[in-house]
Design a protein around this motif. Structure first.
Motif, PDB file in Angstrom:
ATOM      1  N   PHE A  52     -51.286 -10.308 -24.145  1.00 28.22           N
ATOM      2  CA  PHE A  52     -50.672  -9.826 -22.918  1.00 28.22           C
ATOM      3  C   PHE A  52     -51.729  -9.996 -21.835  1.00 28.22           C
ATOM      4  O   PHE A  52     -52.884  -9.601 -22.018  1.00 28.22           O
ATOM      5  CB  PHE A  52     -50.269  -8.354 -23.042  1.00 28.22           C
ATOM      6  CG  PHE A  52     -49.046  -8.157 -23.892  1.00 28.22           C
ATOM      7  CD1 PHE A  52     -47.781  -8.399 -23.368  1.00 28.22           C
ATOM      8  CD2 PHE A  52     -49.145  -7.728 -25.198  1.00 28.22           C
ATOM      9  CE1 PHE A  52     -46.633  -8.212 -24.140  1.00 28.22           C
ATOM     10  CE2 PHE A  52     -48.019  -7.529 -25.981  1.00 28.22           C
ATOM     11  CZ  PHE A  52     -46.757  -7.775 -25.452  1.00 28.22           C
ATOM     12  N   LYS A  55     -50.656 -12.555 -14.786  1.00 27.10           N
ATOM     13  CA  LYS A  55     -50.271 -13.931 -14.452  1.00 27.10           C
ATOM     14  C   LYS A  55     -51.418 -14.705 -13.817  1.00 27.10           C
ATOM     15  O   LYS A  55     -51.429 -15.936 -13.853  1.00 27.10           O
ATOM     16  CB  LYS A  55     -49.055 -13.921 -13.537  1.00 27.10           C
ATOM     17  CG  LYS A  55     -47.793 -13.461 -14.253  1.00 27.10           C
ATOM     18  CD  LYS A  55     -46.600 -13.459 -13.331  1.00 27.10           C
ATOM     19  CE  LYS A  55     -45.366 -13.015 -14.123  1.00 27.10           C
ATOM     20  NZ  LYS A  55     -44.189 -12.902 -13.276  1.00 27.10           N
ATOM     21  N   VAL A  86     -47.411 -20.112 -22.053  1.00 24.52           N
ATOM     22  CA  VAL A  86     -46.692 -18.887 -21.697  1.00 24.52           C
ATOM     23  C   VAL A  86     -45.490 -18.750 -22.622  1.00 24.52           C
ATOM     24  O   VAL A  86     -44.776 -19.719 -22.880  1.00 24.52           O
ATOM     25  CB  VAL A  86     -46.235 -18.935 -20.219  1.00 24.52           C
ATOM     26  CG1 VAL A  86     -45.337 -17.750 -19.885  1.00 24.52           C
ATOM     27  CG2 VAL A  86     -47.445 -18.980 -19.293  1.00 24.52           C
ATOM     28  N   ASP A  87     -45.290 -17.540 -23.151  1.00 30.09           N
ATOM     29  CA  ASP A  87     -44.147 -17.264 -24.031  1.00 30.09           C
ATOM     30  C   ASP A  87     -43.578 -15.902 -23.646  1.00 30.09           C
ATOM     31  O   ASP A  87     -43.869 -14.898 -24.284  1.00 30.09           O
ATOM     32  CB  ASP A  87     -44.583 -17.272 -25.490  1.00 30.09           C
ATOM     33  CG  ASP A  87     -43.440 -17.049 -26.466  1.00 30.09           C
ATOM     34  OD1 ASP A  87     -42.294 -16.844 -26.020  1.00 30.09           O
ATOM     35  OD2 ASP A  87     -43.699 -17.063 -27.675  1.00 30.09           O
ATOM     36  N   ASN A  88     -42.798 -15.872 -22.591  1.00 34.95           N
ATOM     37  CA  ASN A  88     -42.262 -14.613 -22.094  1.00 34.95           C
ATOM     38  C   ASN A  88     -40.926 -14.249 -22.742  1.00 34.95           C
ATOM     39  O   ASN A  88     -40.065 -13.650 -22.102  1.00 34.95           O
ATOM     40  CB  ASN A  88     -42.128 -14.657 -20.566  1.00 34.95           C
ATOM     41  CG  ASN A  88     -43.487 -14.525 -19.898  1.00 34.95           C
ATOM     42  OD1 ASN A  88     -44.374 -13.859 -20.405  1.00 34.95           O
ATOM     43  ND2 ASN A  88     -43.644 -15.180 -18.765  1.00 34.95           N
ATOM     44  N   ASP A  89     -40.790 -14.576 -24.011  1.00 37.41           N
ATOM     45  CA  ASP A  89     -39.585 -14.213 -24.755  1.00 37.41           C
ATOM     46  C   ASP A  89     -39.509 -12.689 -24.852  1.00 37.41           C
ATOM     47  O   ASP A  89     -40.420 -12.036 -25.365  1.00 37.41           O
ATOM     48  CB  ASP A  89     -39.650 -14.848 -26.149  1.00 37.41           C
ATOM     49  CG  ASP A  89     -38.497 -14.429 -27.024  1.00 37.41           C
ATOM     50  OD1 ASP A  89     -37.336 -14.696 -26.648  1.00 37.41           O
ATOM     51  OD2 ASP A  89     -38.760 -13.819 -28.088  1.00 37.41           O
ATOM     52  N   ARG A  90     -38.451 -12.116 -24.348  1.00 40.45           N
ATOM     53  CA  ARG A  90     -38.295 -10.653 -24.300  1.00 40.45           C
ATOM     54  C   ARG A  90     -38.377 -10.033 -25.690  1.00 40.45           C
ATOM     55  O   ARG A  90     -38.992  -8.978 -25.882  1.00 40.45           O
ATOM     56  CB  ARG A  90     -36.964 -10.294 -23.626  1.00 40.45           C
ATOM     57  CG  ARG A  90     -36.673  -8.825 -23.533  1.00 40.45           C
ATOM     58  CD  ARG A  90     -37.707  -7.971 -22.818  1.00 40.45           C
ATOM     59  NE  ARG A  90     -38.009  -8.461 -21.491  1.00 40.45           N
ATOM     60  CZ  ARG A  90     -39.060  -8.076 -20.776  1.00 40.45           C
ATOM     61  NH1 ARG A  90     -39.891  -7.184 -21.243  1.00 40.45           N
ATOM     62  NH2 ARG A  90     -39.296  -8.568 -19.587  1.00 40.45           N
ATOM     63  N   ILE A  93     -42.011  -9.911 -26.693  1.00 40.28           N
ATOM     64  CA  ILE A  93     -42.703  -8.870 -25.925  1.00 40.28           C
ATOM     65  C   ILE A  93     -42.384  -7.495 -26.525  1.00 40.28           C
ATOM     66  O   ILE A  93     -43.284  -6.689 -26.757  1.00 40.28           O
ATOM     67  CB  ILE A  93     -42.326  -8.938 -24.432  1.00 40.28           C
ATOM     68  CG1 ILE A  93     -42.937 -10.208 -23.814  1.00 40.28           C
ATOM     69  CG2 ILE A  93     -42.784  -7.681 -23.682  1.00 40.28           C
ATOM     70  CD1 ILE A  93     -42.474 -10.515 -22.404  1.00 40.28           C
ATOM     71  N   LYS A 109     -43.046  -3.113 -19.491  1.00 37.10           N
ATOM     72  CA  LYS A 109     -42.629  -4.465 -19.899  1.00 37.10           C
ATOM     73  C   LYS A 109     -42.056  -5.274 -18.747  1.00 37.10           C
ATOM     74  O   LYS A 109     -41.951  -6.496 -18.850  1.00 37.10           O
ATOM     75  CB  LYS A 109     -41.593  -4.368 -21.020  1.00 37.10           C
ATOM     76  CG  LYS A 109     -42.128  -3.740 -22.285  1.00 37.10           C
ATOM     77  CD  LYS A 109     -41.011  -3.587 -23.304  1.00 37.10           C
ATOM     78  CE  LYS A 109     -41.422  -2.682 -24.434  1.00 37.10           C
ATOM     79  NZ  LYS A 109     -40.313  -2.443 -25.363  1.00 37.10           N
ATOM     80  N   THR A 110     -41.694  -4.602 -17.654  1.00 40.74           N
ATOM     81  CA  THR A 110     -41.156  -5.317 -16.493  1.00 40.74           C
ATOM     82  C   THR A 110     -42.181  -5.420 -15.362  1.00 40.74           C
ATOM     83  O   THR A 110     -41.828  -5.771 -14.231  1.00 40.74           O
ATOM     84  CB  THR A 110     -39.877  -4.620 -15.976  1.00 40.74           C
ATOM     85  OG1 THR A 110     -40.204  -3.279 -15.610  1.00 40.74           O
ATOM     86  CG2 THR A 110     -38.788  -4.645 -17.045  1.00 40.74           C
ATOM     87  N   THR A 115     -47.563 -11.248 -18.250  1.00 40.16           N
ATOM     88  CA  THR A 115     -47.146 -12.462 -18.939  1.00 40.16           C
ATOM     89  C   THR A 115     -47.637 -12.376 -20.385  1.00 40.16           C
ATOM     90  O   THR A 115     -48.667 -11.764 -20.658  1.00 40.16           O
ATOM     91  CB  THR A 115     -47.672 -13.743 -18.243  1.00 40.16           C
ATOM     92  OG1 THR A 115     -47.040 -14.888 -18.808  1.00 40.16           O
ATOM     93  CG2 THR A 115     -49.171 -13.890 -18.367  1.00 40.16           C
ATOM     94  N   LEU A 116     -46.862 -12.945 -21.291  1.00 42.49           N
ATOM     95  CA  LEU A 116     -47.265 -13.021 -22.690  1.00 42.49           C
ATOM     96  C   LEU A 116     -47.720 -14.451 -22.948  1.00 42.49           C
ATOM     97  O   LEU A 116     -46.975 -15.406 -22.738  1.00 42.49           O
ATOM     98  CB  LEU A 116     -46.113 -12.656 -23.629  1.00 42.49           C
ATOM     99  CG  LEU A 116     -46.441 -12.707 -25.126  1.00 42.49           C
ATOM    100  CD1 LEU A 116     -47.517 -11.679 -25.494  1.00 42.49           C
ATOM    101  CD2 LEU A 116     -45.191 -12.481 -25.958  1.00 42.49           C
TER     102      LEU A 116
END
Length: 160
Positions: A52, A55, A86-90, A93, A109-110, A115-116
């Motif tokens: 985590f 950005k 970047v892997d912002n898959d909810r 996360i 988380k929002t 960014t993940l």
């Protein structure tokens, strides 16, 4: 060493990383120094580390990268090569989110800066420095350490 197969050394690496998930990581094509980051582990994806980050983090741009690991007891070391993306898959996360991460991202988380990042490991060089008692005595008094008193080493394409 009793069990120094590459698979055993890789399994030991994952156990040590779970115990102390801190690595120094940096992009290969950057002049910026490597920085410490906390790796998030997903047992379903053993050749991938997640981070985590903000950005604006120096590795957030992605690309070829190298990570370095030293275990708490300085009895295990690793050098990992791979790619950051970047892997912002909810769902990912949600799976990896924890109180330590929440402390860095007060918006949860929002958080707009969250960014993940994922680091897909292509290859690794691993060193287990579990020198036997007789080997340690020899180190103290200048004796020669034999192979069976020494550490394990493995070069692997997979840490799984």
């Amino acid at each position: 060493m009793a069990n120094d197969t590459p698979q055993h050394v890789a399994e030991t690496f994952l156990a040590k990383l779970k115990d102390s998930p801190f690595v120094m990581i940096g992009l290969a094509d950057s002049d910026a120094h490597h920085e410490p980051m906390t790796a998030q582990l997903d047992d379903d994806r053993p050749n991938t580390l997640f981070f985590f980050a903000g950005k604006d983090n120096r590795i957030a741009g992605g690309g070829p990268a190298t990570a370095h690991f030293a275990a708490k007891g300085h009895d295990f070391f690793a050098c990992l090569d791979g790619d950051v993306s970047v892997d912002n898959d909810r769902a990912q996360i949600d799976k990896l989110w924890n109180k330590q991460v929440e402390a860095w991202f007060p918006g949860g988380k929002t958080d707009p800066n969250l960014t993940l990042l994922r680091f897909d490991i292509d290859s690794a060089e691993l060193w287990e420095t579990d020198i036997s008692l007789s080997g340690r005595v020899k180190m103290l008094f200048g004796g020669t350490i034999t192979a069976d008193e020494s550490s394990s080493h493995a070069v692997v394409d997979s840490v799984a």
